[in-house]
Design a protein around this motif. Structure first.
Motif, short mmCIF file in Angstrom:
data_model
loop_
_atom_site.label_atom_id
_atom_site.label_comp_id
_atom_site.label_asym_id
_atom_site.label_seq_id
_atom_site.Cartn_x
_atom_site.Cartn_y
_atom_site.Cartn_z
N LEU A 62 9.28 -3.87 -1.90
CA LEU A 62 9.85 -2.58 -1.83
C LEU A 62 11.06 -2.50 -2.99
N PHE A 63 11.61 -3.50 -3.21
CA PHE A 63 12.88 -3.73 -4.14
C PHE A 63 12.13 -3.48 -5.46
N GLU A 64 11.06 -4.21 -5.63
CA GLU A 64 10.63 -4.42 -7.02
C GLU A 64 9.88 -2.90 -7.36
N TYR A 65 9.05 -2.48 -6.23
CA TYR A 65 8.62 -0.96 -6.50
C TYR A 65 9.58 0.11 -7.04
N VAL B 183 1.02 -5.28 8.45
CA VAL B 183 1.67 -5.96 9.15
C VAL B 183 2.94 -5.19 9.29
N ALA B 184 3.30 -4.24 8.55
CA ALA B 184 4.55 -3.54 8.61
C ALA B 184 4.33 -2.07 7.88
N GLU B 185 5.53 -1.30 8.12
CA GLU B 185 5.31 -0.14 7.56
C GLU B 185 6.94 0.64 7.23
N VAL B 186 6.94 1.56 6.53
CA VAL B 186 8.10 2.44 6.33
C VAL B 186 7.72 3.85 5.84
N CYS B 187 8.58 4.79 6.05
CA CYS B 187 8.47 6.16 5.59
C CYS B 187 9.68 6.08 4.39
N ASN C 46 4.64 11.23 -3.96
CA ASN C 46 4.69 12.40 -4.71
C ASN C 46 6.23 12.75 -4.85
N LYS C 47 6.66 11.59 -5.05
CA LYS C 47 8.39 11.42 -4.79
C LYS C 47 9.19 12.16 -4.06
N SER C 48 8.63 12.65 -3.04
CA SER C 48 9.32 13.21 -2.00
C SER C 48 9.23 12.26 -0.65
N ASP C 49 8.06 12.28 -0.07
CA ASP C 49 7.90 11.24 0.80
C ASP C 49 6.81 10.36 0.35
N ILE C 50 7.15 9.11 0.86
CA ILE C 50 6.49 7.99 0.50
C ILE C 50 6.15 7.07 1.50
N TYR C 51 4.88 6.62 1.87
CA TYR C 51 4.56 5.86 2.89
C TYR C 51 4.08 4.62 2.52
N CYS C 52 4.69 3.56 3.06
CA CYS C 52 4.11 2.48 2.64
C CYS C 52 3.82 1.56 3.73
N GLU D 121 0.95 -1.17 -0.12
CA GLU D 121 0.06 0.15 0.15
C GLU D 121 1.09 1.29 -0.04
N ILE D 122 0.87 2.13 -1.04
CA ILE D 122 1.42 3.36 -1.11
C ILE D 122 0.41 4.46 -0.90
N SER D 123 1.26 5.45 -0.18
CA SER D 123 0.31 6.82 0.09
C SER D 123 1.28 8.03 -0.13
N ASN D 124 0.83 8.95 -0.41
CA ASN D 124 1.37 10.41 -0.44
C ASN D 124 2.82 9.98 -1.30
#
Length: 120
Positions: free
Chosen positions: A76-79, A26-30, A11-17, A6-9
């Motif tokens: 994430l690597f694939e994305y 189950v997991a997250e990263v900025c 905008n090629k600046s900050d991406i929340y996954c 799931e990708i949000s925001n």
């Protein structure tokens, strides 16, 4: 098992996954992108490269030690390969042996005292 990224925001600046398993997070990263120039001044040697920095990578406690972090990193690597990223960078506490082992197993290389880099 059904895993989704799931990708949000985006905008090629900050991406929340978030990694979702059957609709549960189950997991997250900025992730931050600054064309090689990052807020923390990390990776000055990567200037001009498509560099993304992972901040706060983690698996929620009830989902730890089940392989979900590895699945999340692979997604994430694939994305980021699809975004033509050159590098992913993350900060890791060298005392956090489980995290360090995960990142090294996933192809990250130690770059400095607390940074790991993966060439995509």
């Amino acid at each position: 098992m059904n895993f989704n990224l799931e990708i949000s925001n985006e905008n090629k600046s900050d991406i929340y996954c978030h990694l979702r398993l059957n609709e549960k997070r189950v997991a997250e990263v900025c992730i931050e992108h600054r064309e090689g120039i990052l807020r923390t001044n990390m990776c000055s040697s990567f200037l001009g490269k498509e560099t993304f920095a992972l901040f706060g990578f983690g698996t929620y406690p009830e989902y730890q030690r089940k392989g979900y972090a590895t699945i999340f990193l692979l997604k994430l690597f694939e994305y980021f390969k699809n975004l033509n990223a050159d590098y992913l960078v993350l900060i890791v506490d060298k005392a956090n042996k489980p995290a360090l082992d995960l990142y090294e197993k996933s192809g990250f290389k130690s770059y400095s005292d607390n940074e790991c880099v993966k060439y995509l």
